[in-house]
Structure formats: C-alpha cells, structure tokens
Design a protein around this motif. Sequence first.
Motif, PDB file in Angstrom:
ATOM      1  N   MET A   1      -4.389 -20.940   3.747  1.00 37.01           N
ATOM      2  CA  MET A   1      -4.393 -19.783   2.860  1.00 37.01           C
ATOM      3  C   MET A   1      -4.597 -18.512   3.674  1.00 37.01           C
ATOM      4  O   MET A   1      -5.498 -18.436   4.498  1.00 37.01           O
ATOM      5  N   ARG A   2      -3.769 -17.519   3.420  1.00 37.21           N
ATOM      6  CA  ARG A   2      -3.856 -16.283   4.176  1.00 37.21           C
ATOM      7  C   ARG A   2      -4.774 -15.283   3.480  1.00 37.21           C
ATOM      8  O   ARG A   2      -4.693 -15.077   2.269  1.00 37.21           O
ATOM      9  N   ILE A   3      -5.643 -14.623   4.259  1.00 35.24           N
ATOM     10  CA  ILE A   3      -6.540 -13.596   3.746  1.00 35.24           C
ATOM     11  C   ILE A   3      -6.244 -12.313   4.508  1.00 35.24           C
ATOM     12  O   ILE A   3      -6.300 -12.285   5.735  1.00 35.24           O
ATOM     13  N   VAL A   4      -5.920 -11.242   3.776  1.00 31.83           N
ATOM     14  CA  VAL A   4      -5.425 -10.014   4.390  1.00 31.83           C
ATOM     15  C   VAL A   4      -6.374  -8.856   4.100  1.00 31.83           C
ATOM     16  O   VAL A   4      -6.839  -8.685   2.972  1.00 31.83           O
ATOM     17  N   ASN A   5      -6.673  -8.056   5.144  1.00 25.81           N
ATOM     18  CA  ASN A   5      -7.292  -6.735   4.978  1.00 25.81           C
ATOM     19  C   ASN A   5      -8.617  -6.787   4.231  1.00 25.81           C
ATOM     20  O   ASN A   5      -8.847  -6.036   3.290  1.00 25.81           O
ATOM     21  N   MET A   6      -9.533  -7.659   4.660  1.00 21.91           N
ATOM     22  CA  MET A   6     -10.791  -7.782   3.937  1.00 21.91           C
ATOM     23  C   MET A   6     -11.780  -6.667   4.241  1.00 21.91           C
ATOM     24  O   MET A   6     -12.836  -6.585   3.635  1.00 21.91           O
ATOM     25  N   GLY A   7     -11.486  -5.784   5.187  1.00 18.00           N
ATOM     26  CA  GLY A   7     -12.251  -4.573   5.348  1.00 18.00           C
ATOM     27  C   GLY A   7     -13.653  -4.738   5.901  1.00 18.00           C
ATOM     28  O   GLY A   7     -14.449  -3.814   5.871  1.00 18.00           O
ATOM     29  N   LEU A 180       4.178  -8.966  -6.800  1.00 19.24           N
ATOM     30  CA  LEU A 180       4.022  -7.577  -6.399  1.00 19.24           C
ATOM     31  C   LEU A 180       2.690  -7.044  -6.914  1.00 19.24           C
ATOM     32  O   LEU A 180       2.262  -7.377  -8.030  1.00 19.24           O
ATOM     33  N   HIS A 181       2.062  -6.186  -6.119  1.00 18.08           N
ATOM     34  CA  HIS A 181       0.806  -5.546  -6.549  1.00 18.08           C
ATOM     35  C   HIS A 181       0.749  -4.145  -5.965  1.00 18.08           C
ATOM     36  O   HIS A 181       1.051  -3.934  -4.780  1.00 18.08           O
ATOM     37  N   ALA A 182       0.352  -3.179  -6.788  1.00 22.64           N
ATOM     38  CA  ALA A 182       0.154  -1.808  -6.303  1.00 22.64           C
ATOM     39  C   ALA A 182      -0.950  -1.148  -7.110  1.00 22.64           C
ATOM     40  O   ALA A 182      -1.082  -1.379  -8.315  1.00 22.64           O
ATOM     41  N   MET A 183      -1.753  -0.325  -6.442  1.00 23.29           N
ATOM     42  CA  MET A 183      -2.801   0.437  -7.109  1.00 23.29           C
ATOM     43  C   MET A 183      -2.817   1.828  -6.521  1.00 23.29           C
ATOM     44  O   MET A 183      -2.732   1.991  -5.296  1.00 23.29           O
ATOM     45  N   TRP A 193      -2.988   3.413   0.013  1.00 20.38           N
ATOM     46  CA  TRP A 193      -3.489   2.764  -1.193  1.00 20.38           C
ATOM     47  C   TRP A 193      -3.123   1.285  -1.204  1.00 20.38           C
ATOM     48  O   TRP A 193      -2.104   0.878  -0.646  1.00 20.38           O
ATOM     49  N   PRO A 194      -3.933   0.448  -1.859  1.00 23.25           N
ATOM     50  CA  PRO A 194      -3.710  -0.996  -1.827  1.00 23.25           C
ATOM     51  C   PRO A 194      -2.358  -1.405  -2.405  1.00 23.25           C
ATOM     52  O   PRO A 194      -2.018  -1.031  -3.530  1.00 23.25           O
ATOM     53  N   ALA A 195      -1.607  -2.152  -1.631  1.00 26.27           N
ATOM     54  CA  ALA A 195      -0.331  -2.695  -2.096  1.00 26.27           C
ATOM     55  C   ALA A 195      -0.014  -3.945  -1.286  1.00 26.27           C
ATOM     56  O   ALA A 195      -0.260  -3.998  -0.092  1.00 26.27           O
ATOM     57  N   PHE A 196       0.530  -4.953  -1.974  1.00 27.01           N
ATOM     58  CA  PHE A 196       0.948  -6.156  -1.259  1.00 27.01           C
ATOM     59  C   PHE A 196       2.078  -6.827  -2.021  1.00 27.01           C
ATOM     60  O   PHE A 196       2.357  -6.511  -3.172  1.00 27.01           O
ATOM     61  N   GLN A 206       0.530  -7.342   3.407  1.00 32.95           N
ATOM     62  CA  GLN A 206       0.220  -5.974   3.031  1.00 32.95           C
ATOM     63  C   GLN A 206       1.462  -5.104   3.172  1.00 32.95           C
ATOM     64  O   GLN A 206       2.277  -5.308   4.073  1.00 32.95           O
ATOM     65  N   VAL A 207       1.589  -4.123   2.260  1.00 30.55           N
ATOM     66  CA  VAL A 207       2.739  -3.217   2.272  1.00 30.55           C
ATOM     67  C   VAL A 207       2.245  -1.800   2.504  1.00 30.55           C
ATOM     68  O   VAL A 207       1.334  -1.326   1.812  1.00 30.55           O
ATOM     69  N   GLU A 208       2.826  -1.127   3.468  1.00 32.42           N
ATOM     70  CA  GLU A 208       2.500   0.273   3.728  1.00 32.42           C
ATOM     71  C   GLU A 208       3.547   1.175   3.086  1.00 32.42           C
ATOM     72  O   GLU A 208       4.723   0.828   2.995  1.00 32.42           O
ATOM     73  N   GLY A 209       3.101   2.331   2.628  1.00 32.11           N
ATOM     74  CA  GLY A 209       4.040   3.326   2.123  1.00 32.11           C
ATOM     75  C   GLY A 209       4.501   3.117   0.701  1.00 32.11           C
ATOM     76  O   GLY A 209       5.502   3.703   0.281  1.00 32.11           O
ATOM     77  N   CYS A 210       3.805   2.318  -0.087  1.00 30.83           N
ATOM     78  CA  CYS A 210       4.174   2.140  -1.487  1.00 30.83           C
ATOM     79  C   CYS A 210       3.695   3.342  -2.305  1.00 30.83           C
ATOM     80  O   CYS A 210       2.581   3.828  -2.119  1.00 30.83           O
TER      81      CYS A 210
END
Length: 289
Positions: A1-7, A180-183, A193-196, A206-210
Amino acid sequence: MRIVNMGGWPLDEGPHEPGGEPLWNESCYFDFVSDDGEVGGYVRLGLYPNWKRAWYWACLVTRDGRRAEVIDHEAPLPGPDLAVAGDCYEATHDVVEPFRTARVRLAGAGLSLDLEWRTAGGVYGYALTPRYEIPCEVTGTVDGVPFHGYGERDHSWGVRDWWSLSWVWSSGRLGDGTHLHAMRPNLGLELPWPAFRVPPGGELEQVEGCTVGTEFDGDRPARSVLRFPGRATTVRPIAFAPVTLTSPEGAVAEFVRALCRFEAEDGPAGYGWTEWHQPPDWRQHSWWS
C-alpha cells in the motif's frame, strides 16, 4: 500500500489528545456512491471535546429525489470506540485494519447502513494540516439492500472553525477506474493545495498544479471544473445533502454537499461527492480560478 505526502505527523488511525482551543475538533468522514450513481451518501462523526459535544451526520440521497438523514449537533462525546447514539439512532465506526479497512453501521429512523470501506490505491496525507484521505471500494447494505460502489474516507484533527473560511472539496471515480481528489480553500493564495489521483489499477500519486473553479446558480453550485494536468473534469450536482451549522456565538454557515456526476474532457464519466462550504461571508471570495 502506498502512502503519499504524510507531512511528518503521526501515521495514526486512532483518536488524538485534544488541544486547548475551543473549536479543536477530530473527525472521521465516510462517503459512498453506487456504481451507477443512483444512490449515495456520507457519514461524519466530529468530536468537539472542549465544546462538550459531538456532531453526527448521516445523509442518503438518490437520483430520483429521495433524501434521508440523521443530523445530531448535540450528541454525547463517544469513547475510544467511537460508538454514538441519540434519540433515534445508534452508530458504530470501526477501523478493522488500519489504513486498509473500516466499517460503519447505523440503525436510524428511516435510514440504516452497514458498509465497509476498503482502500483502493493508497493513502494521501495533507502536508499543511493533520489530515489524510483514502480512496476506497465500498460494499455492504443500505437499508438492507446489497450495495457496491466507491467513495472516500478521511480523518483529521485540529482547530475546525466552520464560520471563517470557504472551500471546495471534491472526490470521485471515473468510469475508467481513475480516482480523483482535489481540495481548494478560498484564501486568495496560490499554494500546493491537496490533490491526487489513482490511475486504473494503479497506486495513488500526488498531483501538482490542480485548480478548481465553480459557477453558481444563486446560492447553489451549478458546476465545478477540476483542472488536473492533462485532464480537466467537470463536476455537476445530482442531489444535494446540505447541513446548516451554528457556532457557539450564533453565526450560521451552510455546508453544501452534493452527490455529483464527474465528466472528464476526454470521455470517461463517473460519480462522487463535492462540497462547497459557505460561511457567513462566502460571497466575498472568488470561487472561479
């Protein structure tokens, strides 16, 4: 399972020690929509320990106009098991396997759920605030009828002031299998802003520039456009399930949430949930970008 950008904050599905702020909040969301977009819903349990209450929402909508809900803004604070009950409902929220499987059961007047969320593609953690989102396959029963579909669940903790900030949040699954997810909060700033997205059968990325923009018809959103690099997706409401929120001081915000159809510009369409939060001064913000 992949975990992305947990900060850098704890990887933790359990409850957290409350902060001292009056509006410190810990919440869990669970939303769902059937494969054909005919029925969908969401559940939210929000704890306000310093306000000495919990908020419990469970909403169900259908394409043909049915709406059922349990809304309780004075629920007793639950224990670590996150079981809550009111005059007309009982509900449990269990993490069966951390970051992989969760289950919600609700027995309420006019609405019953027994659903399981299974992680699809990975876990996305916000870098700017302690929160994570998990795209899921959802199975079980709704009002005793077998259900299969998709959705998302999330967990957040920290100060939650519903009366000071507007935002757009959107999560859906296209017919080709893409999640898809965007906030985007309306702060007037350009930040990452969070997007994936999760490609068909793949892992979360993770998606940049959404960017996200919205057109309104009066107070209600008519459509939003999620502009992901390489694919813009138009989101159109099918059925609304809003909640009115009153602050300790009496301020009123409208939490506008809707089951939506998602239409990608290159063809695939699907379904999901979008919210356009409207605090008292929401019209002062630009919702189109």
